[in-house]
Design an enzyme around this catalytic site. Structure first.
Site, PDB file in Angstrom:
ATOM      1  N   ASP A 189     -30.246   2.481 -35.233  1.00  0.00           N
ATOM      2  CA  ASP A 189     -29.653   3.789 -35.467  1.00  0.00           C
ATOM      3  C   ASP A 189     -30.245   4.390 -34.163  1.00  0.00           C
ATOM      4  O   ASP A 189     -31.237   4.827 -34.052  1.00  0.00           O
ATOM      5  CB  ASP A 189     -30.035   4.532 -36.626  1.00  0.00           C
ATOM      6  CG  ASP A 189     -29.066   4.443 -37.815  1.00  0.00           C
ATOM      7  OD1 ASP A 189     -27.726   3.775 -37.598  1.00  0.00           O
ATOM      8  OD2 ASP A 189     -29.076   5.029 -38.891  1.00  0.00           O
ATOM      9  N   ASP A 199     -34.341  -1.117 -32.208  1.00  0.00           N
ATOM     10  CA  ASP A 199     -33.983  -0.346 -33.274  1.00  0.00           C
ATOM     11  C   ASP A 199     -32.442  -0.249 -33.213  1.00  0.00           C
ATOM     12  O   ASP A 199     -31.837  -0.356 -32.180  1.00  0.00           O
ATOM     13  CB  ASP A 199     -34.648   1.151 -33.311  1.00  0.00           C
ATOM     14  CG  ASP A 199     -34.128   2.024 -34.211  1.00  0.00           C
ATOM     15  OD1 ASP A 199     -33.874   1.760 -35.461  1.00  0.00           O
ATOM     16  OD2 ASP A 199     -33.474   3.125 -33.708  1.00  0.00           O
ATOM     17  N   ARG A 201     -27.113   9.347 -50.222  1.00  0.00           N
ATOM     18  CA  ARG A 201     -26.460   8.338 -49.107  1.00  0.00           C
ATOM     19  C   ARG A 201     -25.037   8.470 -49.339  1.00  0.00           C
ATOM     20  O   ARG A 201     -24.412   7.839 -48.240  1.00  0.00           O
ATOM     21  CB  ARG A 201     -26.916   6.924 -49.033  1.00  0.00           C
ATOM     22  CG  ARG A 201     -28.654   7.017 -49.044  1.00  0.00           C
ATOM     23  CD  ARG A 201     -28.968   5.594 -48.786  1.00  0.00           C
ATOM     24  NE  ARG A 201     -28.606   5.190 -47.259  1.00  0.00           N
ATOM     25  CZ  ARG A 201     -29.121   5.268 -46.323  1.00  0.00           C
ATOM     26  NH1 ARG A 201     -30.232   5.682 -46.340  1.00  0.00           N
ATOM     27  NH2 ARG A 201     -28.662   4.724 -45.027  1.00  0.00           N
ATOM     28  N   ASP A 228     -35.755   5.424 -30.916  1.00  0.00           N
ATOM     29  CA  ASP A 228     -35.465   6.747 -30.877  1.00  0.00           C
ATOM     30  C   ASP A 228     -36.638   7.551 -31.835  1.00  0.00           C
ATOM     31  O   ASP A 228     -36.882   8.825 -31.259  1.00  0.00           O
ATOM     32  CB  ASP A 228     -34.108   7.334 -31.222  1.00  0.00           C
ATOM     33  CG  ASP A 228     -33.901   7.063 -32.594  1.00  0.00           C
ATOM     34  OD1 ASP A 228     -33.899   5.813 -33.223  1.00  0.00           O
ATOM     35  OD2 ASP A 228     -33.089   7.933 -33.333  1.00  0.00           O
ATOM     36  N   ARG A 284     -25.650   5.706 -38.077  1.00  0.00           N
ATOM     37  CA  ARG A 284     -24.790   4.990 -39.258  1.00  0.00           C
ATOM     38  C   ARG A 284     -23.290   4.399 -38.849  1.00  0.00           C
ATOM     39  O   ARG A 284     -22.422   4.200 -39.634  1.00  0.00           O
ATOM     40  CB  ARG A 284     -24.688   5.856 -40.520  1.00  0.00           C
ATOM     41  CG  ARG A 284     -25.941   5.801 -41.195  1.00  0.00           C
ATOM     42  CD  ARG A 284     -26.365   4.585 -41.747  1.00  0.00           C
ATOM     43  NE  ARG A 284     -25.430   3.709 -42.496  1.00  0.00           N
ATOM     44  CZ  ARG A 284     -25.004   2.468 -42.711  1.00  0.00           C
ATOM     45  NH1 ARG A 284     -25.751   1.781 -41.851  1.00  0.00           N
ATOM     46  NH2 ARG A 284     -24.186   1.970 -43.356  1.00  0.00           N
ATOM     47  N   ARG A 306     -24.000  14.891 -43.398  1.00  0.00           N
ATOM     48  CA  ARG A 306     -25.076  14.021 -43.019  1.00  0.00           C
ATOM     49  C   ARG A 306     -25.685  14.964 -41.852  1.00  0.00           C
ATOM     50  O   ARG A 306     -26.875  15.344 -41.641  1.00  0.00           O
ATOM     51  CB  ARG A 306     -24.736  12.707 -42.490  1.00  0.00           C
ATOM     52  CG  ARG A 306     -25.909  12.115 -41.616  1.00  0.00           C
ATOM     53  CD  ARG A 306     -25.597  10.707 -40.894  1.00  0.00           C
ATOM     54  NE  ARG A 306     -25.380   9.760 -42.027  1.00  0.00           N
ATOM     55  CZ  ARG A 306     -26.305   8.930 -42.348  1.00  0.00           C
ATOM     56  NH1 ARG A 306     -27.333   8.855 -41.591  1.00  0.00           N
ATOM     57  NH2 ARG A 306     -26.215   7.834 -43.369  1.00  0.00           N
ATOM     58  N   SER A 336     -32.962  10.485 -44.766  1.00  0.00           N
ATOM     59  CA  SER A 336     -33.896   9.780 -45.595  1.00  0.00           C
ATOM     60  C   SER A 336     -35.048   9.510 -45.053  1.00  0.00           C
ATOM     61  O   SER A 336     -35.556   9.611 -43.913  1.00  0.00           O
ATOM     62  CB  SER A 336     -33.130   8.495 -46.055  1.00  0.00           C
ATOM     63  OG  SER A 336     -33.074   7.568 -44.880  1.00  0.00           O
ATOM     64  N   THR A 361     -46.701  -4.576 -27.659  1.00  0.00           N
ATOM     65  CA  THR A 361     -45.445  -4.283 -27.129  1.00  0.00           C
ATOM     66  C   THR A 361     -45.515  -3.197 -25.890  1.00  0.00           C
ATOM     67  O   THR A 361     -46.470  -2.547 -25.750  1.00  0.00           O
ATOM     68  CB  THR A 361     -44.524  -3.734 -28.321  1.00  0.00           C
ATOM     69  OG1 THR A 361     -44.962  -2.308 -28.448  1.00  0.00           O
ATOM     70  CG2 THR A 361     -44.427  -4.312 -29.474  1.00  0.00           C
ATOM     71  N   ARG A 389     -34.676  -1.681 -51.821  1.00  0.00           N
ATOM     72  CA  ARG A 389     -34.519  -2.866 -50.962  1.00  0.00           C
ATOM     73  C   ARG A 389     -35.603  -3.900 -51.186  1.00  0.00           C
ATOM     74  O   ARG A 389     -36.505  -3.653 -51.622  1.00  0.00           O
ATOM     75  CB  ARG A 389     -34.165  -2.304 -49.283  1.00  0.00           C
ATOM     76  CG  ARG A 389     -33.133  -1.216 -49.272  1.00  0.00           C
ATOM     77  CD  ARG A 389     -33.217  -0.656 -47.722  1.00  0.00           C
ATOM     78  NE  ARG A 389     -32.110   0.513 -47.719  1.00  0.00           N
ATOM     79  CZ  ARG A 389     -32.298   1.383 -46.881  1.00  0.00           C
ATOM     80  NH1 ARG A 389     -32.925   0.980 -45.538  1.00  0.00           N
ATOM     81  NH2 ARG A 389     -31.143   2.058 -46.604  1.00  0.00           N
ATOM     82  N   ASP A 422     -38.278   6.119 -45.529  1.00  0.00           N
ATOM     83  CA  ASP A 422     -38.570   4.891 -46.128  1.00  0.00           C
ATOM     84  C   ASP A 422     -39.870   4.894 -46.809  1.00  0.00           C
ATOM     85  O   ASP A 422     -40.815   5.688 -46.227  1.00  0.00           O
ATOM     86  CB  ASP A 422     -38.360   3.787 -45.088  1.00  0.00           C
ATOM     87  CG  ASP A 422     -37.180   3.777 -44.592  1.00  0.00           C
ATOM     88  OD1 ASP A 422     -36.151   3.884 -45.505  1.00  0.00           O
ATOM     89  OD2 ASP A 422     -36.865   3.087 -43.365  1.00  0.00           O
TER      90      ASP A 422
END
Length: 257
Positions: free
Chosen positions: A24, A22, A144, A219, A31, A151, A189, A236, A133, A191
């Site tokens: 972030d 990952d 954003r 994380d 970010r 933030r 945010s 995994t 996206r 997703d």
């Protein structure tokens, strides 16, 4: 914390081991740009294992954090949870949530989000609340365009008031049959993507027979986090990370670097 036991390795050529990361909170602060020592560390690690990075961000945002050369620096680069994928610098896959859902359902979904956001009372609101996206829709209650300080303020506020979690529950109630999955990621945010288009999607684009082990480092590995599905996937070996520094520490312990 490691989800499953894994043995240690001496520093020899073991490119049949794949490490997926990952971004972030794992390779970079949320970010922010990757630190030079982490970038060099990954290049040294790449000499002995195959490296892939994966996030819900698009390629533009990945470049903002990992550098303009991101697709050349790592063996695999997965954007939008792997819906857009690169291998050895070349595009190998590109899907479309727009084609999967259809314009009419997207319009209804986004309209609901906008109405909900308009009625949502927060200490601060900025801009860019919905980002469309290739592989997902990103919904951001504060917007954003908020500053780094704003933030962090929202992240702390959300811990107490569960703004994103409540928003997701409202969407699940309103759209029970649309076939969408919701996943909290980052600090501000969440997703939205078709069921099955979580980070495990990237495994469809990898020749798993080439690798003896696949390690994933992230994380947000708790249930509801955007790393959860790939973390618990039986293909995994999952590792929970608390910071980029912790990532390097765990890698040094696993691979004896």
């Amino acid at each position: 914390v490691t989800q499953k036991f894994t043995k240690c390795y001496i520093m020899t050529a073991k490119r049949n081991v794949l490490c997926l990361f990952d971004i972030d909170g794992t390779l970079t602060p949320s970010r922010l740009y990757i630190k030079p020592e982490m970038k060099q560390f990954l290049q040294d690690l790449r000499k002995i294992v195959t490296i892939g990075i994966i996030s819900g961000a698009d390629i533009t945002k990945q470049k903002e954090q990992m550098g303009d050369d991101v697709t050349d620096m790592y063996d695999y680069v997965f954007c939008d949870n792997g819906i857009v994928a690169y291998k050895d610098g070349q595009l190998i896959g590109k899907g479309s949530i727009k084609k999967w859902i259809g314009e009419e359902k997207i319009k209804i979904f986004i309209n609901f989000c906008l109405h909900y956001l308009a009625d949502l009372d927060l200490p601060k609101k900025r801009g860019t609340f919905i980002e469309f996206r290739d592989g997902l829709i990103n919904v951001c209650p504060i917007g954003r365009n908020c500053t780094r300080e704003e933030r962090i303020e929202f992240f702390e506020y959300d811990k107490v008031h569960c703004v994103r979690e409540t928003f997701v529950k409202a969407l699940e109630k309103e759209f029970p049959d649309i076939g969408l999955k919701y996943s909290l990621g980052g600090q501000i945010s969440f997703d939205v993507f078709p069921i099955g288009w979580d980070k495990t999607f990237c495994l469809r684009l990898i020749d798993l027979s080439q690798f003896k082990e696949i390690h994933f480092f992230g994380d947000k590995t708790y249930e509801g986090g955007n790393d959860y599905e790939i973390f618990v996937d039986p293909r995994t070996i999952g590792h929970t990370i608390t910071s980029p520094e912790d990532t390097m520490k765990q890698l040094k312990e696993i691979f004896i670097l």
